[in-house]
Design an enzyme around this catalytic site. Structure first.
Site, mmCIF file in Angstrom:
data_model
loop_
_atom_site.group_PDB
_atom_site.id
_atom_site.type_symbol
_atom_site.label_atom_id
_atom_site.label_comp_id
_atom_site.label_asym_id
_atom_site.label_seq_id
_atom_site.Cartn_x
_atom_site.Cartn_y
_atom_site.Cartn_z
ATOM 1 N N SER A 1 -2.514 14.742 18.722
ATOM 2 C CA SER A 1 -3.662 14.525 17.834
ATOM 3 C C SER A 1 -4.577 15.750 17.935
ATOM 4 O O SER A 1 -4.297 16.670 18.714
ATOM 5 C CB SER A 1 -4.394 13.245 18.229
ATOM 6 O OG SER A 1 -4.760 13.318 19.578
ATOM 7 N N SER A 2 -5.637 15.745 17.186
ATOM 8 C CA SER A 2 -6.658 16.809 17.207
ATOM 9 C C SER A 2 -6.120 18.188 16.861
ATOM 10 O O SER A 2 -6.583 19.191 17.408
ATOM 11 C CB SER A 2 -7.361 16.883 18.573
ATOM 12 O OG SER A 2 -7.834 15.642 18.948
ATOM 13 N N LEU A 3 -5.131 18.275 15.981
ATOM 14 C CA LEU A 3 -4.630 19.602 15.591
ATOM 15 C C LEU A 3 -5.437 20.174 14.424
ATOM 16 O O LEU A 3 -5.282 21.338 14.077
ATOM 17 C CB LEU A 3 -3.149 19.519 15.180
ATOM 18 C CG LEU A 3 -2.151 19.332 16.320
ATOM 19 C CD1 LEU A 3 -0.739 19.280 15.770
ATOM 20 C CD2 LEU A 3 -2.276 20.455 17.337
ATOM 21 N N LYS B 1 -5.975 18.354 11.172
ATOM 22 C CA LYS B 1 -5.491 17.979 9.826
ATOM 23 C C LYS B 1 -6.636 18.025 8.815
ATOM 24 O O LYS B 1 -6.448 18.424 7.673
ATOM 25 C CB LYS B 1 -4.940 16.539 9.836
ATOM 26 C CG LYS B 1 -3.593 16.384 10.463
ATOM 27 C CD LYS B 1 -2.993 15.034 10.119
ATOM 28 C CE LYS B 1 -3.773 13.855 10.666
ATOM 29 N NZ LYS B 1 -3.592 13.549 12.062
ATOM 30 N N ASP C 1 3.294 6.953 15.854
ATOM 31 C CA ASP C 1 2.395 5.867 16.288
ATOM 32 C C ASP C 1 2.743 4.590 15.530
ATOM 33 O O ASP C 1 3.023 4.642 14.323
ATOM 34 C CB ASP C 1 0.929 6.174 15.917
ATOM 35 C CG ASP C 1 0.366 7.367 16.646
ATOM 36 O OD1 ASP C 1 1.006 7.835 17.594
ATOM 37 O OD2 ASP C 1 -0.720 7.838 16.230
ATOM 38 N N ILE C 2 2.704 3.468 16.245
ATOM 39 C CA ILE C 2 2.970 2.180 15.582
ATOM 40 C C ILE C 2 1.968 1.966 14.441
ATOM 41 O O ILE C 2 2.317 1.555 13.339
ATOM 42 C CB ILE C 2 2.872 1.023 16.602
ATOM 43 C CG1 ILE C 2 4.032 1.133 17.603
ATOM 44 C CG2 ILE C 2 2.890 -0.336 15.904
ATOM 45 C CD1 ILE C 2 3.978 0.123 18.732
ATOM 46 N N LYS D 1 10.735 23.006 19.658
ATOM 47 C CA LYS D 1 11.389 21.689 19.811
ATOM 48 C C LYS D 1 10.459 20.514 19.459
ATOM 49 O O LYS D 1 10.881 19.592 18.750
ATOM 50 C CB LYS D 1 11.919 21.551 21.244
ATOM 51 C CG LYS D 1 12.905 20.400 21.438
ATOM 52 C CD LYS D 1 14.286 20.682 20.870
ATOM 53 C CE LYS D 1 15.105 21.478 21.870
ATOM 54 N NZ LYS D 1 16.376 21.948 21.293
ATOM 55 N N LYS E 1 14.135 29.609 12.060
ATOM 56 C CA LYS E 1 14.709 28.559 12.904
ATOM 57 C C LYS E 1 14.084 27.199 12.554
ATOM 58 O O LYS E 1 14.798 26.209 12.343
ATOM 59 C CB LYS E 1 14.435 28.912 14.375
ATOM 60 C CG LYS E 1 15.017 27.953 15.371
ATOM 61 C CD LYS E 1 14.776 28.495 16.766
ATOM 62 C CE LYS E 1 14.982 27.438 17.814
ATOM 63 N NZ LYS E 1 14.565 27.904 19.137
ATOM 64 N N CYS F 1 -34.184 10.981 12.368
ATOM 65 C CA CYS F 1 -34.082 9.526 12.488
ATOM 66 C C CYS F 1 -34.737 9.053 13.793
ATOM 67 O O CYS F 1 -35.950 9.068 13.871
ATOM 68 C CB CYS F 1 -32.625 9.091 12.330
ATOM 69 S SG CYS F 1 -32.505 7.436 11.641
ATOM 70 N N HIS G 1 -31.137 11.652 7.209
ATOM 71 C CA HIS G 1 -30.206 12.548 7.909
ATOM 72 C C HIS G 1 -29.882 13.774 7.052
ATOM 73 O O HIS G 1 -28.918 13.745 6.283
ATOM 74 C CB HIS G 1 -28.905 11.814 8.235
ATOM 75 C CG HIS G 1 -29.067 10.750 9.261
ATOM 76 N ND1 HIS G 1 -28.719 10.939 10.578
ATOM 77 C CD2 HIS G 1 -29.555 9.495 9.175
ATOM 78 C CE1 HIS G 1 -28.983 9.832 11.258
ATOM 79 N NE2 HIS G 1 -29.491 8.939 10.427
ATOM 80 N N GLU H 1 -28.554 16.416 7.956
ATOM 81 C CA GLU H 1 -27.304 17.063 8.399
ATOM 82 C C GLU H 1 -26.088 16.637 7.577
ATOM 83 O O GLU H 1 -25.099 17.359 7.510
ATOM 84 C CB GLU H 1 -27.063 16.800 9.896
ATOM 85 C CG GLU H 1 -26.650 15.396 10.303
ATOM 86 C CD GLU H 1 -27.803 14.415 10.483
ATOM 87 O OE1 GLU H 1 -28.895 14.649 9.928
ATOM 88 O OE2 GLU H 1 -27.602 13.385 11.164
HETATM 89 N N1 GLN Z 1 -32.128 3.317 16.111
HETATM 90 C C1 GLN Z 1 -32.988 3.763 15.060
HETATM 91 C C2 GLN Z 1 -32.997 2.804 13.877
HETATM 92 O O1 GLN Z 1 -32.078 2.016 13.715
HETATM 93 C C3 GLN Z 1 -32.607 5.156 14.608
HETATM 94 C C4 GLN Z 1 -31.258 5.242 13.962
HETATM 95 C C5 GLN Z 1 -30.725 6.639 13.871
HETATM 96 O O2 GLN Z 1 -31.188 7.538 14.577
HETATM 97 N N2 GLN Z 1 -29.706 6.843 13.058
HETATM 98 O O3 GLN Z 1 -33.888 2.826 13.097
#
Ligand code: GLN
Length: 537
Positions: free
Chosen positions: A15-17, A19, A150-151, A192, A226, A384, A510, A512
């Site tokens: 895993s972790s190659l 994909k 994997d099953i 292999k 090969k 958050c 968020h 990010e």
């Molecule tokens: N635990 C906090 C909430 O539910 C913050 C959640 C988070 O940081 N994603 O409001």
């Protein structure tokens, strides 16, 4: 073009190659050649989604605009392609079984025995095809999670076998990613494990069309021949994927290996002009030739596992490149921050980010970090829970409300400055019940966030149950912490700022999740810019 073509990406040996990165890189190349592409992840676990999984188990939980809690690979897809994914882009075994069982209860299969084949495999195929038909994509790349053999993966591989048979060879393609280990003792690369992994796929009736081999060393022609011979593949369909310093180089590496051209040829799609990658190359050039450097503390409680904060880490790479700045991101475990260690731990940073999180563990360290950043005028970005601790800290140390807290941590707090959202009060189930997905926010003019975004109305993604308690808004405002952004429909506070501080921003959402290579998130860009002004010893 009227038919969607399907590319399946499977993995073998370990895993972790990567994909997800190979899928995203191929998608990027096809997109840069003018194709409408999306990527889907099929996860073989029985949780309906990863929302209830601890980050230690599964890394970050990524949230889409439509509020789906998904696998972190969807983050890579969005960061590479710059386009949104939705719930349909991530399907788990739990979700497949849930819908088949719901249909059974409704009586849709009345009289029939419900079985893995055909009912589960039909549901898998329906979910794969749905994505193609719903949004009119030219190509859908479907990444099958797990490792061949994997099953748990078997029903997915069987669904791929059936789809290939139904669609015909020029409408679908299987790319198999494996590892070619280097044995230092004999100085050899070994094929292999790849041969065995392809044999496992063949036992399930699937012949791969293209092999991508992860390797530390260059593969020579003999080795490629090969592998081709043992795996029934033409040798120019054996693609090398050598280790590189950044995942963002992989699309260019795959272009050099002609992965996109080989895939298009096999799918009988026009190859057209060279892919348009000027922006991408510019991003890489800036990333590799930084003119400045900053040290940022990433404060969280899952710091042992880098994947737990994947989108934050990647956002710093995007924003760093934009600022031509190398971002040295240092993970700091919030449990190690105490009254006696805080100064020593944080004194060498140009910026402090307190990460999202849940529950009591490590909360005191996060509050201390927010206090340090506020008092020492160090740029602060709280995401958050990181915003919530900044509010708690301000209440305790500026407003003088001893024991102010979030009701998530303390029901008995006399000053519940962070409290459960009204809509959350009757909620008892844990899965998919938070405030999730994209919501609008209106930003106050002349705030740091307004300057960063350059606009008043924004949309950002959420994943939380608690909120700023508006009963305290006036007092905060008077004492110097303002609500810089609010939800125009509900009045929920989405952004807090301290105007007298060089750059102190907390966001309930968020950022990010929506930073991409081509469009780095404005808050991360502004945070780095502020950090660049801080001189540390
Ligand atoms: N635990 C906090 C909430 O539910 C913050 C959640 C988070 O940081 N994603 O409001």
């Amino acid at each position: 073009m009227n038919t969607t073509k399907y590319i399946f990406v499977t993995g073998g040996v370990t895993s972790s190659l990567g994909k997800g990165i190979i899928s995203a890189s191929l998608a990027k190349l096809l997109q840069a050649r003018g194709y409408a592409v999306t990527i889907q992840k099929l996860d073989p676990y029985i949780n309906v989604d990863p929302g209830t999984l601890n980050p230690y188990e599964h890394g970050e939980c990524y949230v889409t605009v439509d509020g789906a809690e998904t696998d972190l690979d969807l983050g890579h897809y969005e960061r590479f392609l710059g386009s949104h994914t939705t719930q349909a882009n991530n399907v788990t075994t739990g979700r497949i079984y849930q819908s088949v069982i719901n249909k059974e209860r409704r009586g849709d299969y009345l009289g029939k025995t419900v079985q893995v084949i055909p009912h589960i495999t039909d549901e898998i195929k329906r979910r794969i095809k749905l994505l193609g038909s719903l949004h009119k994509f030219d190509v859908v790349i479907t990444e099958i999670g797990g490792t061949v053999g994997d099953i748990e993966s078997l029903p997915y591989i069987e669904a791929v076998r059936q789809m290939r048979w139904e669609l015909g060879p020029s409408n679908s393609l299987v790319i198999h990613l494996t590892l070619v280990p280097y044995l230092a003792a004999s100085g050899e690369l070994k094929t292999k494990p790849t041969q065995h992994s392809v044999k496992a796929l063949l036992e399930n009736g699937v012949q791969p069309d293209i092999l991508v081999l992860r390797t530390e060393k260059t593969l020579n022609d003999d080795l490629r021949k090969k592998v081709a011979l043992f795996c029934n593949i033409d040798s120019n369909s054996v693609v090398e994927s050598i280790d590189v310093s950044t995942i963002y180089e992989v699309p260019l590496l795959m272009q050099k290996e002609k992965l996109d051209v080989t895939a298009l040829r096999k799918l009988q799609l026009p190859i057209g002009d060279a892919p348009k990658l000027a922006d991408w190359k510019e991003f890489l050039k800036r990333l590799k030739n930084p003119k400045h450097e900053v040290r940022i503390a990433l404060i969280g409680k899952y710091v042992e596992l880098p994947d737990a904060y994947k989108s934050i880490v990647e956002s710093f790479i995007h924003a760093g490149s934009k600022n031509e700045c190398k971002v040295n991101l240092v993970s700091v475990h919030s449990e190690t921050i105490t009254e006696s260690t805080v100064v020593e731990t944080l004194k060498d940073f140009n910026g402090i980010l307190v990460a999202p999180g849940f529950g009591e563990r490590g909360i005191d360290g996060k509050i201390l970090a927010a206090k340090y950043a506020r008092e020492h005028k160090i740029p602060y970005l709280g995401i958050c829970l990181g915003m919530q601790v900044a509010v708690i800290e301000f209440a305790r140390n500026v407003l003088g409300y001893a024991n102010a807290h979030s009701t998530e941590m303390s029901h008995a707090s006399p000053y519940p400055v962070i409290d459960l959202m009204e809509q959350q009060k009757g909620v008892t189930e844990k899965g998919g019940t938070m405030r999730l997905g994209e919501y609008p926010c209106t930003i106050k003019e002349n705030t740091k966030t307004y300057i960063a975004y350059g606009s008043e109305n924004i949309l950002e993604r959420h994943r939380h149950r608690y909120e700023f308690n508006n009963d305290y808004l006036c007092e905060f405002d008077k004492a110097g912490m303002i609500a810089a952004g609010v939800n125009p429909d509900t009045n929920l506070v989405e952004i807090i700022e301290i105007p007298s501080h060089p750059w102190f921003v907390g966001v309930q959402f968020h950022p990010e999740y929506s930073s991409t290579v081509i469009n780095p998130h404005p808050l991360f860009v502004a945070f780095i810019r502020a950090a660049l002004n801080i001189k540390v010893a």
